[in-house]
Enzyme design. Structure first.
Site, mmCIF file in Angstrom:
data_model
loop_
_atom_site.group_PDB
_atom_site.id
_atom_site.type_symbol
_atom_site.label_atom_id
_atom_site.label_comp_id
_atom_site.label_asym_id
_atom_site.label_seq_id
_atom_site.Cartn_x
_atom_site.Cartn_y
_atom_site.Cartn_z
ATOM 1 N N ASN A 121 2.081 4.308 18.882
ATOM 2 C CA ASN A 121 2.240 5.491 18.145
ATOM 3 C C ASN A 121 1.622 6.361 19.210
ATOM 4 O O ASN A 121 0.211 5.995 19.401
ATOM 5 C CB ASN A 121 1.209 5.692 16.994
ATOM 6 C CG ASN A 121 0.688 6.981 16.225
ATOM 7 O OD1 ASN A 121 0.947 7.409 16.699
ATOM 8 N ND2 ASN A 121 0.850 6.559 14.767
ATOM 9 N N CYS B 3 -1.867 13.429 14.554
ATOM 10 C CA CYS B 3 -0.700 13.407 14.775
ATOM 11 C C CYS B 3 1.187 14.611 14.120
ATOM 12 O O CYS B 3 1.773 14.714 14.880
ATOM 13 C CB CYS B 3 0.040 12.348 14.117
ATOM 14 S SG CYS B 3 -0.865 10.933 14.406
ATOM 15 N N HIS C 237 7.974 11.528 13.636
ATOM 16 C CA HIS C 237 6.577 10.993 14.280
ATOM 17 C C HIS C 237 6.401 9.124 13.858
ATOM 18 O O HIS C 237 7.444 8.100 12.841
ATOM 19 C CB HIS C 237 5.873 11.049 13.344
ATOM 20 C CG HIS C 237 3.807 10.600 13.707
ATOM 21 N ND1 HIS C 237 3.998 10.550 15.003
ATOM 22 C CD2 HIS C 237 3.557 9.623 12.773
ATOM 23 C CE1 HIS C 237 2.382 9.879 15.272
ATOM 24 N NE2 HIS C 237 2.419 9.536 14.099
HETATM 25 N N1 COA Z 1 -2.510 -8.746 13.460
HETATM 26 C C1 COA Z 1 -2.857 -9.565 12.190
HETATM 27 N N2 COA Z 1 -3.514 -9.814 11.101
HETATM 28 C C2 COA Z 1 -3.942 -8.594 10.933
HETATM 29 C C3 COA Z 1 -4.261 -7.793 12.128
HETATM 30 C C4 COA Z 1 -3.635 -7.463 12.976
HETATM 31 N N3 COA Z 1 -3.354 -6.548 13.985
HETATM 32 N N4 COA Z 1 -4.745 -5.896 11.245
HETATM 33 C C5 COA Z 1 -5.034 -7.186 9.872
HETATM 34 N N5 COA Z 1 -4.494 -8.317 10.028
HETATM 35 C C6 COA Z 1 -4.316 -8.854 8.831
HETATM 36 C C7 COA Z 1 -5.184 -8.050 7.497
HETATM 37 O O1 COA Z 1 -6.306 -8.420 8.070
HETATM 38 C C8 COA Z 1 -4.665 -8.731 6.062
HETATM 39 O O2 COA Z 1 -6.012 -10.044 6.034
HETATM 40 P P1 COA Z 1 -5.990 -10.525 4.797
HETATM 41 O O3 COA Z 1 -5.258 -10.302 4.110
HETATM 42 O O4 COA Z 1 -6.551 -11.916 5.143
HETATM 43 O O5 COA Z 1 -6.804 -9.630 4.154
HETATM 44 C C9 COA Z 1 -3.720 -8.991 6.476
HETATM 45 O O6 COA Z 1 -3.495 -8.998 8.078
HETATM 46 C C10 COA Z 1 -2.616 -8.181 5.770
HETATM 47 O O7 COA Z 1 -3.280 -6.781 6.111
HETATM 48 P P2 COA Z 1 -2.221 -5.276 5.530
HETATM 49 O O8 COA Z 1 -3.158 -4.185 6.339
HETATM 50 O O9 COA Z 1 -1.790 -5.430 4.023
HETATM 51 O O10 COA Z 1 -0.940 -5.048 6.417
HETATM 52 P P3 COA Z 1 -0.244 -3.880 5.887
HETATM 53 O O11 COA Z 1 1.432 -4.613 6.171
HETATM 54 O O12 COA Z 1 -0.428 -2.643 5.107
HETATM 55 O O13 COA Z 1 -0.009 -3.509 7.747
HETATM 56 C C11 COA Z 1 -0.381 -2.238 8.490
HETATM 57 C C12 COA Z 1 -0.751 -2.594 8.289
HETATM 58 C C13 COA Z 1 -1.848 -0.645 9.439
HETATM 59 C C14 COA Z 1 0.569 -2.070 10.000
HETATM 60 C C15 COA Z 1 0.426 -0.898 7.880
HETATM 61 O O14 COA Z 1 -0.954 -0.582 6.553
HETATM 62 C C16 COA Z 1 0.437 0.260 8.390
HETATM 63 O O15 COA Z 1 1.619 0.608 9.283
HETATM 64 N N6 COA Z 1 -0.051 1.941 7.656
HETATM 65 C C17 COA Z 1 -0.087 3.018 8.595
HETATM 66 C C18 COA Z 1 -0.120 3.589 9.838
HETATM 67 C C19 COA Z 1 -0.101 4.749 10.728
HETATM 68 O O16 COA Z 1 1.040 4.853 9.892
HETATM 69 N N7 COA Z 1 -1.076 4.904 10.934
HETATM 70 C C20 COA Z 1 -1.223 6.426 11.326
HETATM 71 C C21 COA Z 1 -0.573 7.294 10.683
HETATM 72 S S1 COA Z 1 -0.492 8.522 12.271
#
Ligand code: COA
Length: 335
Positions: free
Chosen positions: A292, A118, A262
């Site tokens: 992304n 990224c 980003h």
């Molecule tokens: N749809 C529905 N539910 C989903 C899901 C989806 N696509 N993906 C994950 N879940 C679920 C998980 O399994 C979890 O369930 P559980 O509580 O029963 O275990 C729940 O949603 C919450 O997951 P969590 O990881 O706590 O959610 P979050 O609020 O942290 O959001 C992301 C997840 C991935 C959106 C977030 O962590 C994020 O954006 N991280 C950074 C990503 C990033 O920047 N990546 C690239 C960097 S260059």
């Protein structure tokens, strides 16, 4: 007058196929509501997935490159070096830059692939800037192109990653100028202890053979992410590197005309904006439409800002990225 480098042309290209959140919910347990709330994303673009001869990053970038060349008023013969940033190269080897050289008929100039995920645009810009400022080259083409949909696990197993990423390409021409504008500084960082928090494990040179049916069955060839850790580090490192950049240039956040962050998650960007005290009119996001697109996010943003007149001559433009590695960085330029 000191030799400076500036962006003389910018272009971008996105695949035609739009994959909306609603479509993803046909393949996995997810919903438009979950994806929009957690990430801000409504849709992303994806290439047609073909078993043979599909579109890779070199091919996807061609219209973006042509657009950047046209806007710079330059021909292929004027370009001295290709820098190709991709996290998703066409092949393990050779680099996608070489493929682009052949596909577009560039002269036999150098083609340098960089793999900084990224942060690829920020790193690539810093390399182009050095070649220009040293007087080695007059025009460097920086291409950022990502075809990620072919590594995504479109099932429940991969739903945390699948909803976030899209395909896309952006390109800029970096040229020499003696005017007082252009790239002011770069600030680059890495922290490899987090390598496995956002990675594609196989095929790997550490394994023999590099890929087996078993590894594929286990899904170890898909992009994997520890979303919470990435989020935590991103909201820490973005403000840190931006303040480093502003302090280096003796500039206050309120003096920034346009911040191009980003595009990984709108919540990350909103938190960064708040921490830095930036107004809404200073920040430009387009994650809603494209998700992304890894290193292509900033040049795509830049292209849209240019086309919509959001970026004007003399504007102070700040760019920052964070991603796999972890690698991150910021650049400041006078447009
Ligand atoms: N749809 C529905 N539910 C989903 C899901 C989806 N696509 N993906 C994950 N879940 C679920 C998980 O399994 C979890 O369930 P559980 O509580 O029963 O275990 C729940 O949603 C919450 O997951 P969590 O990881 O706590 O959610 P979050 O609020 O942290 O959001 C992301 C997840 C991935 C959106 C977030 O962590 C994020 O954006 N991280 C950074 C990503 C990033 O920047 N990546 C690239 C960097 S260059």
């Amino acid at each position: 007058m000191k030799r400076q480098s500036f962006i003389s042309g910018v272009g971008y290209n996105l695949p035609d196929k739009i994959m909306r959140n609603e479509e993803l919910s046909n393949y996995m347990d997810t919903s438009d509501e979950w994806i929009s709330e957690r990430s801000g994303i409504k849709e992303r673009r994806v290439v047609e997935k073909l078993k043979e001869s599909g579109v890779g990053p070199a091919e996807l970038s061609i219209p973006a490159v042509q657009n950047a060349l046209d806007r710079a008023n330059l021909n292929k013969e004027d370009i001295d070096l290709i820098i190709f940033s991709t996290a998703m190269p066409d092949y393990f080897l050779p680099g996608s830059g070489c493929l682009l050289q052949e596909k577009m008929g560039f002269p036999m100039i150098g083609a340098l692939d960089i793999r900084v995920q990224c942060a690829g645009f920020i790193y690539g810009l810093s390399v182009a800037d050095q070649f220009i400022k040293s007087g080695t080259y007059d025009n460097v083409l920086l291409v950022c192109s990502e075809v990620q949909s072919t590594t995504i696990d479109y099932s429940n197993r991969g739903r945390d990653v699948a909803v976030l990423f899209g395909d896309g390409a952006g390109a800029v021409v970096v040229s020499a100028t003696s005017e007082s504008k252009g790239i002011l500084s770069h600030h680059l960082h890495s922290e490899g202890k987090y390598a496995k928090e956002l990675w594609i494990e196989t095929p790997s040179a550490q394994m023999y053979p590099r890929l087996t049916n078993e590894l594929v069955d286990e899904g170890r060839h898909h992009l994997k992410m520890n979303g919470r850790e990435v989020f935590k580090q991103a909201v820490k490192r973005f403000p840190e590197v931006i303040l480093e950049c502003l302090n280096h240039n003796n500039i206050d956040a309120e003096e920034i005309d346009l911040f191009l962050p980003h595009q990984a998650n709108i919540r990350i960007n909103n938190m960064v904006q708040k921490k830095l005290g930036l107004r809404d009119d200073q920040v430009f996001n387009n994650i809603q439409k494209y998700g992304n697109t890894t290193s292509a996010t900033i040049p795509i943003l830049l292209g849209e800002a240019y086309e919509s007149g959001r970026i004007k001559e003399g504007n102070l433009v700040l760019m920052a990225a964070f991603g796999s590695g972890f690698t991150w960085g910021a650049s400041l330029m006078r447009w």
